[in-house]
Design an enzyme around this catalytic site. Structure first.
Site, PDB file in Angstrom:
ATOM      1  CG  PHE A 276      -3.309  -5.014  -6.372  1.00 21.60           C
ATOM      2  CD1 PHE A 276      -2.518  -5.019  -7.394  1.00 21.60           C
ATOM      3  CD2 PHE A 276      -2.969  -5.119  -5.122  1.00 21.60           C
ATOM      4  CE1 PHE A 276      -0.999  -5.449  -7.254  1.00 21.60           C
ATOM      5  CE2 PHE A 276      -1.543  -5.428  -4.759  1.00 21.60           C
ATOM      6  CZ  PHE A 276      -0.754  -5.713  -5.662  1.00 21.60           C
TER       7      PHE A 276
ATOM      8  CD  GLU B 258     -19.328  -9.027   4.333  1.00 28.91           C
ATOM      9  OE1 GLU B 258     -18.838  -8.762   5.396  1.00 28.91           O
ATOM     10  OE2 GLU B 258     -20.349  -8.979   3.783  1.00 28.91           O
TER      11      GLU B 258
ATOM     12  NE  ARG C 240      -1.672 -10.370   1.068  1.00 30.80           N
ATOM     13  CZ  ARG C 240      -0.979  -9.424   0.550  1.00 30.80           C
ATOM     14  NH1 ARG C 240      -1.883  -8.553  -0.060  1.00 30.80           N
ATOM     15  NH2 ARG C 240       0.336  -9.236   0.648  1.00 30.80           N
TER      16      ARG C 240
ATOM     17  CB  ALA D 160       7.961 -10.107   2.190  1.00 34.50           C
TER      18      ALA D 160
ATOM     19  CG  MET E  14       2.099 -11.300  -3.211  1.00 37.43           C
ATOM     20  SD  MET E  14       1.398 -11.521  -1.442  1.00 37.43           S
ATOM     21  CE  MET E  14      -0.092 -12.501  -1.854  1.00 37.43           C
TER      22      MET E  14
ATOM     23  CD  GLU F 225       9.622 -11.230  -4.085  1.00 38.77           C
ATOM     24  OE1 GLU F 225       9.969  -9.900  -4.047  1.00 38.77           O
ATOM     25  OE2 GLU F 225       8.825 -11.254  -5.008  1.00 38.77           O
TER      26      GLU F 225
ATOM     27  CD  GLU G  10      10.917  -7.374  -1.243  1.00 39.52           C
ATOM     28  OE1 GLU G  10       9.646  -7.261  -1.462  1.00 39.52           O
ATOM     29  OE2 GLU G  10      11.068  -8.034  -0.320  1.00 39.52           O
TER      30      GLU G  10
ATOM     31  CD  GLU H 149      -0.795 -12.572   3.034  1.00 39.45           C
ATOM     32  OE1 GLU H 149       0.343 -12.290   2.869  1.00 39.45           O
ATOM     33  OE2 GLU H 149      -1.823 -11.608   3.531  1.00 39.45           O
TER      34      GLU H 149
ATOM     35  CD  GLU I 277       6.351  -6.332  -8.747  1.00 39.67           C
ATOM     36  OE1 GLU I 277       6.578  -6.385  -7.295  1.00 39.67           O
ATOM     37  OE2 GLU I 277       6.424  -7.572  -9.200  1.00 39.67           O
TER      38      GLU I 277
END
Length: 209
Positions: free
Chosen positions: A28, A52, A56, A96, A98, A112, A116, A139, A162
């Site tokens: 994901f 690491e 995103r 919010a 992506m 959104e 939402e 991000e 979703e």
């Protein structure tokens, strides 16, 4: 002689030497392992090291505000990252989403808002852009305030495919400020936007009406 004060931002992206980039997880979200080095402030080079990186995409967040009624809309939904904390993992957040490839943040905000919260913005004002946690993730959040009417706001929303389950709440601006003070709202986008509203509330009530 007074020593000259060092200026910030003497380095740029091209000063980073990425020796290796390995994808260690791709689901994901994606996780990469970087092997890199970069110059140090004392003029030497950092020994090669690994980090690491949670890769995103960028996101857009909006605080819906009705200047006439002096009310905001906040969304309550489950967030797995809050499990194990001394609080409910159902958080009060902003509208919010992506950012998809080729989308402007303003387009994400409008999409959104409808999905939402059943809202549509008559004005959008950019608050800021900020890196969420640059020590470990790529991000960037594009943060806005949006003018709405709360006359018929509220209710249940979210996209089934979703796995979204969202309750839209209407609060007075003063209630939102109180939830910032007592810690009931403790996610970064909402904190920044509501504190920004505290600073800009009188101006918005004048300009947006």
């Amino acid at each position: 002689m007074t020593e000259k004060k060092p200026e910030p931002f003497q380095f740029k992206a091209s000063d980073v030497d990425i020796r290796e980039r390995e994808t260690v997880f791709d689901g994901f979200f994606r996780m990469e392992k970087l092997t890199l080095t970069h110059p140090r402030f004392d003029g030497t080079s950092m020994p090669e090291f690994t980090r690491e990186l949670f890769v995103r995409g960028d996101a857009t967040c909006v605080l819906p505000y009705d200047p006439g009624r002096d009310e905001v809309v906040l969304l309550e939904q489950f967030r797995p990252g809050a499990i194990g904390r001394n609080q409910s993992p159902w958080l009060l957040e902003l509208v919010a989403g992506m950012n998809e490839d080729g989308e402007d943040p303003e387009e994400v905000a409008e999409r959104e808002a409808g999905e939402e919260a059943g809202l549509s913005f008559s004005k959008l004002e950019r608050i800021c852009d900020y890196l969420v946690s640059p020590g470990g993730t790529t991000e960037m959040v594009y943060l806005f305030a949006g003018q709405i009417s709360t006359e018929s706001a509220g209710g249940l929303y979210g996209l089934e495919h979703e796995h979204e389950d969202i309750r839209a709440h209407v609060f007075s601006a003063d209630e939102a400020f109180a939830m910032i003070r007592d810690g009931r709202i403790n996610n970064a986008a909402a904190l920044i936007a509501i504190q920004w509203l505290q600073l800009n509330r009188d101006r918005l009530r004048s300009e947006w009406r």
